[in-house]
Design a protein around this motif. Structure first.
Motif, PDB file in Angstrom:
ATOM      1  N   ALA A 503       0.810  -1.218   0.000  1.00  0.00           N
ATOM      2  CA  ALA A 503       0.000   0.000   0.000  1.00  0.00           C
ATOM      3  C   ALA A 503       0.844   1.269   0.000  1.00  0.00           C
ATOM      4  O   ALA A 503       0.335   2.347  -0.318  1.00  0.00           O
ATOM      5  N   GLU A 588      -9.875   4.167   2.050  1.00  0.00           N
ATOM      6  CA  GLU A 588      -8.849   3.262   2.566  1.00  0.00           C
ATOM      7  C   GLU A 588      -7.690   3.998   3.228  1.00  0.00           C
ATOM      8  O   GLU A 588      -6.854   3.374   3.889  1.00  0.00           O
ATOM      9  N   LYS A 637      -2.410  -2.156  11.635  1.00  0.00           N
ATOM     10  CA  LYS A 637      -3.625  -1.366  11.758  1.00  0.00           C
ATOM     11  C   LYS A 637      -3.456  -0.201  12.713  1.00  0.00           C
ATOM     12  O   LYS A 637      -3.966   0.892  12.491  1.00  0.00           O
TER      13      LYS A 637
END
Length: 650
Positions: A503, A588, A637
């Motif tokens: 990402a 996102e 996360k």
């Protein structure tokens, strides 16, 4: 009060108008200056005693550390110091006697040199002008009786000649001879006696005097006043002792050099050079006048003059620009303007002794002004520190559209600190000052674009600078002040793009957004450059890109983190509105709100519905860099640093 009483006496029916603080300060300053001039016979010995106590206190403390009682340490140090001073005075007297005996012989050499110069130069306008000036001087110096023709008296044949009278002074008695010998010495001896008494008193009672000064300076905060005065006296002692040692070495080198060259009374000129070097910038050159004149008068040629000039210039440059900065470091100094003003002021008040005392006394005032709040105006007026703080100077240069000078000062700052620290302590704080002026309607909105463009130019000019610790040393006063006011930042980590998660593999995974004004965009560009220098690609979105119409054109592809730059923390509802729009555009991506002015704000991440809130450049950059490289998938996360000023999602 005296002026008000006088007004009432002259006009009893009129109530005197209140006088402002400026008038009162001017009256007090005038009274102080008058008192210093009228009481110079008292204040000069006191000033000499205070300066000598700064030099002698470390020696007394050293003897006390060797378990010598103060009752013995003080007399030992004082007697040794004044014996050295008297020995120096006797050397000066003997050198002056030798110089006076040899002066008649130097006159012939000077006449021959003048004659040789005249033979080389042709008679022209300059020579004729010299002749005219010489004739004019003769006319001006002629007695008035010679210039006015008076009628001669006609002799009278019956007039008798007056009887001449001759007055003879009886030879002086032995007592009168002793009095004439002692009277010129009474004043210097009295001054020396007063200085000795004050030095002994100050050395014996230095703790009591310190406590009284603390009471005057700030009894409400004993800790701050005690540490300030202790630090000031310690620094002054080290400064004066170092200057004394350095100037002594300077005088010895000059004396030995002049002796090898052959200049008469070389010891005298060495002592004079060492004493006059207490007057910076001009003292050494003033002392050089006498040996240069003798070099011309003694040597039939010009080699002695050339060697003397070379010796003085090389020694002064070496000591002043190499040894002195290494020895003194960042000790409190004076601005060149303050040196000239203080030398003129104290010389006008106290004569030649004021010229020697001018710099040490002014340094005392500047150092005390740096530590004692009530005397701070001395540091502002006379010190070599900038009058404005580094953020204020940065803001002023951005207003003046002068980023070039800001870049020069930034490069001096970066000799000792990192680029992140410069942006944190100088640039961002300068933008905060602009934001405060904007909120108070002191800054026109039209000027914001000019400030942003100047900051962008500054950032582009610093693009080649590394963001790591330096081992250099700056001598720029403004950079030194900024470094002293800076708080060291923890080193930021460096990341490698190839080792980041998928990402974060995009070219610009971080998007920095300006919330509302051009100032927000300038701060966002600063964060963008810091992240880019640490391996994390970032780009900037302008305030127009997040408007209601521009949000649709905003490119959010490959963005893993959005940083919202906010300088105005007074409207969290608008920030929450921006966060919602960005979440709809990039669901996102994580969102970090950078509240640059919210150090003590109660705004939380829940208030603006963001993932985290940062209040400083260091915490914002560290959050981004740590988030880009989580330790494991479990931590990915909630990866975030636990730094002060950063509030992250639980």
């Amino acid at each position: 009060m005296i002026l008000n009483i006088a007004d009432r006496i002259v006009r009893p029916d009129v109530t005197p108008a209140p006088r402002g603080p400026g008038v009162s300060s001017a009256i007090i300053a005038a009274l102080i200056i008058t008192g210093l001039y009228v009481g110079r016979e008292i204040f000069v010995p006191i000033a000499l005693a205070i300066l000598l106590s700064f030099v002698l206190t470390p020696l007394v403390e050293r003897l006390e550390s060797w378990r010598v009682p103060r009752s013995a340490a003080v007399p030992i140090v004082v007697v040794a110091a004044f014996l050295a001073i008297f020995a120096l005075g006797s050397v000066i007297a003997s050198q002056l006697t030798q110089l006076a005996e040899g002066l008649p012989g130097y006159q012939q050499t000077m006449q021959r040199k003048i004659s040789s110069l005249r033979s080389v130069t042709s008679v022209g306008p300059l020579e004729r002008a010299a002749g005219v000036l010489q004739d004019l001087g003769k006319e001006l110096n002629r007695p008035e009786a010679d210039s006015v023709e008076t009628p001669r008296p006609v002799p009278q044949p019956d007039q008798t000649k007056p009887i001449p009278v001759e007055v003879r002074t009886p030879p002086p008695t032995a007592l009168e001879n002793i009095a004439s010998l002692i009277s010129p010495l009474l004043h210097p001896l009295a001054t020396v006696g007063v200085v000795v008494i004050f030095v002994v008193f100050i050395l014996f009672q230095r703790e009591d005097l310190r406590n009284r000064l603390i009471k005057l300076a700030g009894a409400n905060d004993l800790q701050a006043a005690t540490s300030a005065i202790s630090d000031a006296t310690g620094r002054l002692s080290r400064l004066f002792l170092s200057q004394l040692g350095l100037n002594t070495v300077f005088g010895i080198v000059i004396g030995l050099g002049l002796s090898l060259i052959g200049v008469p009374s070389a010891i005298l000129w060495g002592i004079l050079a060492g004493i006059m070097r207490f007057v910076p910038y001009i003292g050494a050159f003033v002392a050089a006048f006498f040996p240069l004149t003798l070099a011309i008068a003694v040597d039939p040629g010009w080699s002695m003059l050339v060697w003397t000039v070379g010796l003085i210039i090389i020694t002064d440059v070496l000591v002043g620009h190499v040894i002195e900065p290494m020895l003194f470091g960042r000790s409190s100094g004076l601005s060149p303007f303050a040196v000239v003003v203080s030398a003129t002021f104290w010389t006008a008040l106290w004569g030649p002794i004021g010229l020697v005392l001018a710099t040490p006394m002014t340094v005392c005032l500047v150092v005390l002004g740096h530590h004692v709040e009530s005397l701070k105006f001395f540091d502002i007026l006379l010190g070599d520190r900038p009058a404005l703080s580094p953020p204020e100077i940065f803001y002023q240069r951005m207003l003046a559209d002068d980023p070039g000078e800001a870049v020069e000062k930034a490069e001096e700052y970066l000799k000792e600190r990192t680029l992140s620290e410069y942006y944190e302590e100088v640039a961002l704080k300068g933008l905060k000052l602009a934001q405060k002026d904007l909120k108070r309607d002191r800054l026109p909105v039209a000027r914001l674009t000019e400030i942003r463009d100047s900051v962008v130019e500054l950032i582009e000019d610093l693009a080649d600078e590394r963001d790591d610790a330096r081992e250099g040393n700056t001598v720029d006063a403004e950079a030194e002040a900024a470094i002293e006011a800076s708080v060291p930042m923890p080193e930021l980590p460096f990341v490698i793009r190839e080792g980041l998660p998928a990402a974060w593999q995009a070219e610009h995974p971080v998007l920095c957004v300006a919330e509302r004004t051009d100032l927000d965009e300038a701060a966002a560009r600063i964060l963008t450059q810091i992240l880019s220098k640490h391996g994390l690609g970032a780009r900037v979105a302008k305030k127009e890109d997040i408007s209601s119409s521009g949000i649709f054109r905003l490119d959010g592809e490959g963005v893993a983190l959005v940083c919202i730059s906010v300088l105005d923390d007074g409207s969290p509802s608008y920030t929450r509105h921006v966060v919602r729009k960005l979440r709809r555009k990039m669901p996102e991506a994580r969102i970090l709100v950078c509240y640059w002015m919210a150090e003590n704000s109660a705004i939380t991440k829940d208030t603006v519905q963001a993932d985290a809130i940062a209040t400083s450049l260091s915490t914002a950059a560290k959050y981004c860099l740590d988030l880009a490289q989580p330790r494991s998938k479990t931590d990915e996360k909630d990866a975030a640093p636990r730094d002060v000023g950063l509030r992250v999602a639980g």
